[in-house]
Design a protein around this motif. Structure first.
Motif, PDB file in Angstrom:
ATOM      1  N   MET A  92       7.564  10.787   6.219  1.00 29.79           N
ATOM      2  CA  MET A  92       8.979  10.712   5.961  1.00 29.79           C
ATOM      3  C   MET A  92       9.237  10.180   4.392  1.00 29.79           C
ATOM      4  N   MET A  93       7.996   9.531   4.043  1.00 30.11           N
ATOM      5  CA  MET A  93       8.028   9.149   2.413  1.00 30.11           C
ATOM      6  C   MET A  93       7.931  10.478   1.659  1.00 30.11           C
ATOM      7  N   LEU A  94       6.905  11.301   2.121  1.00 28.43           N
ATOM      8  CA  LEU A  94       6.703  12.689   1.405  1.00 28.43           C
ATOM      9  C   LEU A  94       8.101  13.523   1.473  1.00 28.43           C
ATOM     10  N   PHE A  95       8.589  13.698   2.819  1.00 28.95           N
ATOM     11  CA  PHE A  95      10.080  14.268   2.834  1.00 28.95           C
ATOM     12  C   PHE A  95      11.044  13.707   1.860  1.00 28.95           C
ATOM     13  N   GLU A  96      11.092  12.486   1.602  1.00 33.87           N
ATOM     14  CA  GLU A  96      12.074  11.910   0.959  1.00 33.87           C
ATOM     15  C   GLU A  96      11.925  12.181  -0.653  1.00 33.87           C
ATOM     16  N   HIS A  97      10.641  12.730  -0.945  1.00 35.13           N
ATOM     17  CA  HIS A  97      10.051  12.768  -2.504  1.00 35.13           C
ATOM     18  C   HIS A  97      10.820  14.143  -2.939  1.00 35.13           C
ATOM     19  N   GLN A  98      11.660  14.230  -3.829  1.00 33.93           N
ATOM     20  CA  GLN A  98      12.551  15.259  -4.362  1.00 33.93           C
ATOM     21  C   GLN A  98      11.406  16.338  -4.831  1.00 33.93           C
ATOM     22  N   ALA A  99      10.434  15.988  -5.550  1.00 33.83           N
ATOM     23  CA  ALA A  99       9.511  16.799  -6.239  1.00 33.83           C
ATOM     24  C   ALA A  99       8.507  17.600  -5.177  1.00 33.83           C
ATOM     25  N   LEU A 100       8.620  17.160  -4.033  1.00 31.46           N
ATOM     26  CA  LEU A 100       7.978  17.990  -2.986  1.00 31.46           C
ATOM     27  C   LEU A 100       8.992  18.750  -2.013  1.00 31.46           C
ATOM     28  N   GLN A 132       0.701  -1.185  -0.015  1.00 32.67           N
ATOM     29  CA  GLN A 132      -0.129  -0.051  -0.091  1.00 32.67           C
ATOM     30  C   GLN A 132       0.910   1.114  -0.073  1.00 32.67           C
ATOM     31  N   LEU A 133       1.901   1.297   0.783  1.00 30.23           N
ATOM     32  CA  LEU A 133       2.749   2.431   0.783  1.00 30.23           C
ATOM     33  C   LEU A 133       3.462   2.388  -0.676  1.00 30.23           C
ATOM     34  N   GLN A 134       3.787   1.606  -1.318  1.00 23.99           N
ATOM     35  CA  GLN A 134       4.470   1.657  -2.707  1.00 23.99           C
ATOM     36  C   GLN A 134       3.331   2.438  -3.687  1.00 23.99           C
ATOM     37  N   ALA A 135       2.218   1.870  -3.679  1.00 18.21           N
ATOM     38  CA  ALA A 135       1.015   2.478  -4.411  1.00 18.21           C
ATOM     39  C   ALA A 135       0.848   3.846  -4.021  1.00 18.21           C
ATOM     40  N   PHE A 136       1.050   4.405  -2.702  1.00 18.33           N
ATOM     41  CA  PHE A 136       1.035   5.838  -2.390  1.00 18.33           C
ATOM     42  C   PHE A 136       1.930   6.509  -3.112  1.00 18.33           C
ATOM     43  N   VAL A 137       3.323   5.961  -3.113  1.00 15.87           N
ATOM     44  CA  VAL A 137       4.158   6.690  -3.677  1.00 15.87           C
ATOM     45  C   VAL A 137       4.118   6.687  -5.294  1.00 15.87           C
ATOM     46  N   ASP A 138       3.710   5.471  -6.062  1.00 16.14           N
ATOM     47  CA  ASP A 138       3.615   5.405  -7.350  1.00 16.14           C
ATOM     48  C   ASP A 138       2.403   6.024  -8.092  1.00 16.14           C
ATOM     49  N   LYS A 170       9.836  21.927  -2.054  1.00 17.46           N
ATOM     50  CA  LYS A 170       9.285  23.099  -1.491  1.00 17.46           C
ATOM     51  C   LYS A 170       7.963  23.304  -1.500  1.00 17.46           C
ATOM     52  N   TRP A 171       7.382  21.980  -1.249  1.00 19.75           N
ATOM     53  CA  TRP A 171       5.837  22.008  -1.060  1.00 19.75           C
ATOM     54  C   TRP A 171       5.415  22.099   0.333  1.00 19.75           C
ATOM     55  N   THR A 172       4.272  22.708   0.773  1.00 17.60           N
ATOM     56  CA  THR A 172       3.937  22.648   2.201  1.00 17.60           C
ATOM     57  C   THR A 172       3.138  21.238   2.466  1.00 17.60           C
ATOM     58  N   ILE A 173       3.367  20.835   3.444  1.00 14.21           N
ATOM     59  CA  ILE A 173       2.853  19.435   3.605  1.00 14.21           C
ATOM     60  C   ILE A 173       2.121  19.309   5.124  1.00 14.21           C
ATOM     61  N   GLU A 174       0.802  19.048   5.122  1.00 14.55           N
ATOM     62  CA  GLU A 174       0.236  18.829   6.383  1.00 14.55           C
ATOM     63  C   GLU A 174      -0.312  17.571   6.521  1.00 14.55           C
TER      64      GLU A 174
END
Length: 204
Positions: free
Chosen positions: A152-160, A112-118, A162-166
């Motif tokens: 953590m997964m979102l912080f590791e995503h380079q495209a994000l 499920q986590l991989q599907a979240f990323v992909d 400079k994004w604001t994540i809540e």
């Protein structure tokens, strides 16, 4: 918590009642089908946990400790307490603590986590490309392992970068939310987490 431990003491790991269970006139209190149906409807509406017909004995055994604690002689008295007592809100919290499951750990359900990323993250990037803002609600988050994993997964995503994540985590149990806020976890909770993430986001 103390109530959960007391429930185990009263009911046993297999749900069998012990001699310490509440009794009235020497008899163990039985949960009628009518009260069982009302209780499980309430529990399902508030927590999402459903007790099937063949699990009546399980709910009956788990609630023995609450009857003893609140000096109820019958399950009918306990149901009346849940509906009309001045302190019913506190009792509902105790009830939900007994019937909900808090089993969780970091990086659980890898598929499920991989599907979240992909799948989910690319869709979020496209849908929010103007605002550069992502908001996520982790319902029934228990001790916070899931929302922290997503963070953590979102912080590791380079495209994000400079994004604001809540990320909002919620749970019916105040006890597990308090643990989530503390941010303290043992080896069992992080056993599936890659060493690189543990070293980056955790201190010992």
């Amino acid at each position: 918590g103390a109530d959960a431990e007391a429930a185990v003491s009263a009911a046993g790991s297999d749900g069998i009642l012990s001699r310490s269970s509440p009794r009235h006139n020497g008899k163990i209190m039985q949960l009628t089908l009518a009260i069982f149906d009302q209780l499980r409807t309430l529990i399902y509406e508030k927590t999402g946990r459903h007790f099937q017909d063949n699990k009546k004995y399980l709910l009956e055994s788990r609630l023995q400790v609450r009857l003893r604690e609140r000096h109820c002689k019958t399950f009918e008295e306990y149901w009346h307490l849940l509906r009309y007592d001045a302190w019913r809100d506190k009792e509902l919290i105790a009830l939900f603590e007994l019937v909900t499951t808090h089993e969780t750990y970091f990086c659980r359900d890898a598929g499920q986590l991989q599907a979240f990323v992909d799948v989910a993250v690319p869709a979020l990037l496209k849908a929010n490309e103007r605002t550069h803002r992502i908001r996520i609600w982790s319902a029934a988050c228990s001790t916070g392992d899931e929302p922290y994993t997503l963070a953590m997964m979102l912080f590791e995503h380079q495209a994000l970068a400079k994004w604001t994540i809540e990320i909002l985590g919620s749970d019916i149990s105040e006890a597990v939310l308090a643990q989530a806020r503390s941010g303290r976890y043992g080896p069992y909770a992080v056993r599936q987490m890659p060493a690189s993430l543990r070293q980056k986001y955790f201190t010992e």
